[in-house]
Design an enzyme around this catalytic site. Sequence first.
Site, mmCIF file in Angstrom:
data_model
loop_
_atom_site.group_PDB
_atom_site.id
_atom_site.type_symbol
_atom_site.label_atom_id
_atom_site.label_comp_id
_atom_site.label_asym_id
_atom_site.label_seq_id
_atom_site.Cartn_x
_atom_site.Cartn_y
_atom_site.Cartn_z
ATOM 1 N N TYR A 6 0.843 -1.203 0.000
ATOM 2 C CA TYR A 6 0.000 0.000 0.000
ATOM 3 C C TYR A 6 0.875 1.250 0.000
ATOM 4 O O TYR A 6 0.570 2.229 -0.664
ATOM 5 C CB TYR A 6 -0.925 0.013 1.223
ATOM 6 C CG TYR A 6 -1.966 1.106 1.132
ATOM 7 C CD1 TYR A 6 -3.184 0.873 0.508
ATOM 8 C CD2 TYR A 6 -1.705 2.391 1.625
ATOM 9 C CE1 TYR A 6 -4.124 1.886 0.386
ATOM 10 C CE2 TYR A 6 -2.638 3.409 1.499
ATOM 11 C CZ TYR A 6 -3.852 3.150 0.888
ATOM 12 O OH TYR A 6 -4.772 4.150 0.754
ATOM 13 N N PHE A 11 -7.664 21.166 -24.765
ATOM 14 C CA PHE A 11 -7.960 19.739 -24.821
ATOM 15 C C PHE A 11 -9.152 19.514 -23.893
ATOM 16 O O PHE A 11 -9.273 20.157 -22.852
ATOM 17 C CB PHE A 11 -6.774 18.843 -24.442
ATOM 18 C CG PHE A 11 -7.157 17.399 -24.595
ATOM 19 C CD1 PHE A 11 -7.319 16.864 -25.863
ATOM 20 C CD2 PHE A 11 -7.462 16.613 -23.501
ATOM 21 C CE1 PHE A 11 -7.777 15.560 -26.033
ATOM 22 C CE2 PHE A 11 -7.907 15.309 -23.665
ATOM 23 C CZ PHE A 11 -8.066 14.785 -24.931
ATOM 24 N N THR A 12 -10.020 18.593 -24.274
ATOM 25 C CA THR A 12 -11.318 18.427 -23.608
ATOM 26 C C THR A 12 -11.213 18.320 -22.077
ATOM 27 O O THR A 12 -11.804 19.124 -21.349
ATOM 28 C CB THR A 12 -12.030 17.188 -24.161
ATOM 29 O OG1 THR A 12 -11.139 16.071 -24.086
ATOM 30 C CG2 THR A 12 -12.436 17.400 -25.614
ATOM 31 N N ASP A 25 1.735 20.024 -20.870
ATOM 32 C CA ASP A 25 1.013 18.767 -21.037
ATOM 33 C C ASP A 25 1.958 17.865 -21.836
ATOM 34 O O ASP A 25 2.085 17.988 -23.050
ATOM 35 C CB ASP A 25 -0.313 18.984 -21.773
ATOM 36 C CG ASP A 25 -1.090 17.681 -21.939
ATOM 37 O OD1 ASP A 25 -0.466 16.599 -21.829
ATOM 38 O OD2 ASP A 25 -2.309 17.734 -22.184
ATOM 39 N N LYS A 32 -0.338 7.340 -23.533
ATOM 40 C CA LYS A 32 0.050 7.639 -24.912
ATOM 41 C C LYS A 32 1.538 7.325 -25.095
ATOM 42 O O LYS A 32 1.905 6.179 -25.268
ATOM 43 C CB LYS A 32 -0.248 9.113 -25.236
ATOM 44 C CG LYS A 32 -1.723 9.406 -25.475
ATOM 45 C CD LYS A 32 -2.498 9.557 -24.205
ATOM 46 C CE LYS A 32 -3.861 10.169 -24.389
ATOM 47 N NZ LYS A 32 -4.622 10.191 -23.136
ATOM 48 N N ARG A 83 -13.744 15.006 -33.924
ATOM 49 C CA ARG A 83 -13.093 16.115 -33.228
ATOM 50 C C ARG A 83 -13.583 17.394 -33.878
ATOM 51 O O ARG A 83 -12.894 18.033 -34.666
ATOM 52 C CB ARG A 83 -11.561 16.018 -33.292
ATOM 53 C CG ARG A 83 -10.972 14.847 -32.567
ATOM 54 C CD ARG A 83 -10.704 15.037 -31.082
ATOM 55 N NE ARG A 83 -11.806 14.778 -30.179
ATOM 56 C CZ ARG A 83 -11.652 14.430 -28.899
ATOM 57 N NH1 ARG A 83 -10.464 14.245 -28.381
ATOM 58 N NH2 ARG A 83 -12.683 14.271 -28.117
ATOM 59 N N PHE A 135 -19.161 14.439 -26.047
ATOM 60 C CA PHE A 135 -18.833 13.586 -27.199
ATOM 61 C C PHE A 135 -18.802 12.099 -26.850
ATOM 62 O O PHE A 135 -19.022 11.253 -27.714
ATOM 63 C CB PHE A 135 -17.495 14.012 -27.822
ATOM 64 C CG PHE A 135 -16.354 14.033 -26.850
ATOM 65 C CD1 PHE A 135 -16.127 15.148 -26.062
ATOM 66 C CD2 PHE A 135 -15.522 12.942 -26.709
ATOM 67 C CE1 PHE A 135 -15.081 15.177 -25.146
ATOM 68 C CE2 PHE A 135 -14.467 12.953 -25.805
ATOM 69 C CZ PHE A 135 -14.255 14.078 -25.013
HETATM 70 O O1 PLI Z 1 -7.067 10.231 -20.979
HETATM 71 P P1 PLI Z 1 -6.210 10.731 -19.881
HETATM 72 O O2 PLI Z 1 -6.986 11.174 -18.709
HETATM 73 O O3 PLI Z 1 -5.121 9.785 -19.504
HETATM 74 O O4 PLI Z 1 -5.405 11.995 -20.469
HETATM 75 C C1 PLI Z 1 -6.053 13.197 -20.768
HETATM 76 C C2 PLI Z 1 -5.319 13.905 -21.878
HETATM 77 C C3 PLI Z 1 -4.597 15.009 -21.596
HETATM 78 N N1 PLI Z 1 -3.927 15.686 -22.569
HETATM 79 C C4 PLI Z 1 -3.952 15.290 -23.860
HETATM 80 C C5 PLI Z 1 -3.200 16.063 -24.871
HETATM 81 C C6 PLI Z 1 -4.658 14.162 -24.217
HETATM 82 O O5 PLI Z 1 -4.644 13.767 -25.484
HETATM 83 C C7 PLI Z 1 -5.394 13.427 -23.208
HETATM 84 C C8 PLI Z 1 -6.191 12.325 -23.523
HETATM 85 N N2 PLI Z 1 -6.439 12.017 -24.773
HETATM 86 C C9 PLI Z 1 -7.246 11.082 -25.240
HETATM 87 C C10 PLI Z 1 -8.047 10.181 -24.383
HETATM 88 C C11 PLI Z 1 -7.315 10.942 -26.675
HETATM 89 O O6 PLI Z 1 -8.017 10.043 -27.178
HETATM 90 O O7 PLI Z 1 -6.643 11.721 -27.362
#
Ligand code: PLI
Length: 461
Positions: A76, A128-129, A219, A262, A386, A453
């Site tokens: 933990y 970004f969303t 970011d 990513k 998008r 979306f």
């Molecule tokens: O999906 P998260 O919570 O791990 O990350 C959010 C996020 C933050 N910044 C940027 C530039 C992103 O592209 C992003 C998440 N992007 C997604 C889910 C996408 O499909 O592009």
Amino acid sequence: MEKLEKRAWAEPFKIKVVERLRMTTPEYRERALKEAGYNTFLLRSRDVYIDLLTDSGTNAMSDNQWAGMMLGDEAYAGSENFYHLEEKVRQYYGYKHLVPTHQGRAAEHLISKILIKPGDFVPGNMYFTTTRLHQELAGGTFVDVIVDEAHDPEDTSPFKGNIDLVKLADLIKRVGSDKIAYVTVAATVNMAGGQPISMKNLREIRELTKPHGIKVVLDATRAMENAFFIKRREPGFESHTIAEILLEMCSYSDACTMSGKKDLLVNIGGFLALNDPEVFEEARNLVVVYEGLHTYGGLAGRDLEAMARGIEEAVEEDHLQARIGQVEYVGERLLRIGIPIVVPIGGHAIFLDARRFLPHIKQLEFPAQTLAAELYLESGIRAMERGIVSAGRDVKTGDHVYPKLELVRLTFPRRVYTQAHCDVVTEAVEAVYDRRKDIRGLEMIYEPKYLRFFQTRFERL
Ligand code: PLI
């Protein structure tokens, strides 16, 4: 005899495990699409042949990462894997402190809560969303200060992710530096088409904001891909390693939010990394409330380990060459047959320009949403809207936000699909393009309150 063209890239791996895919008929897909309300987010993954919805959490991990999963220290508190990740974040990103989170938006949540006061402004290079939503939920107002070229899908500038320093300086003058919570700098800029920001611009943002005491939050979700573009396109960086470029990029910021799903080749994970001891103290405190103890942040020890190992694999140039090479391969083929896409081709995805693809469909009939639905129908490929649906509503007026870009994103997971899959994708896009005049738009019949979306439903007009 004809000479063969020399390849610019090839995969630096071979395949050890495969996952079966299901092939479906057009009739089956028509039914599945209707049930999903013409929203590709609502399709079941078993009904998808090539899943280009996102590159987030959809990467193939290496044998080395899977081996690391077996070394998960599921304590933990004080897991060994946390310390390994901390070491790698310090080494490659250069920040002093690490707060792990379950994914990127959790890091955005923490930093927004800590640094934004109601009434503050948060300038950034295109929204970004999730980032913008957390800023708004904390009482801030996002202000887009990206260069104008970013809003033009046909502009071929090499760094369309750059911040317009005049727009930023004007905002500081207009509202005062006390009212600016921080500047969000995304590398690369997802919504602009995966476009990179230059090192020169990062340096200049720092020079502009520092005298005002304004913090810069990077970011870093796809910062390694951005670093690859800097190496390729920015004079003076040709012989730098990706690791050197990444470290310099981060040095012009105070903190980074990170979605490890990513760049870092994992299926789950993220972090907030930062230098300021007081902000760190607060973040370590808050992470316990929202995510979990500060040494696991909502992740299992094995996830932390996979991400630590992912950093070292992701920063390798041959990996990035193949990853971005694959995206460019698809983009160049589409350009060759006259398909309108965002140029230059970005790092993680091809963005079809739905305004030019379906010029007869009005923005309120959701051209990008329509195109994503048609692509699925054509051959089981799942893409993502998008455009106006993703842009959501204005928090003050409640009206739709009308973005200039109306795009469909074909996003490539890392190390997942083959060149044959890529060819199927280009053939499907071509087939939809050939019958574009017969395609009708959509009507929105259900809309959720946040990040609409994901769950909005439509019917065919
Ligand atoms: O999906 P998260 O919570 O791990 O990350 C959010 C996020 C933050 N910044 C940027 C530039 C992103 O592209 C992003 C998440 N992007 C997604 C889910 C996408 O499909 O592009």
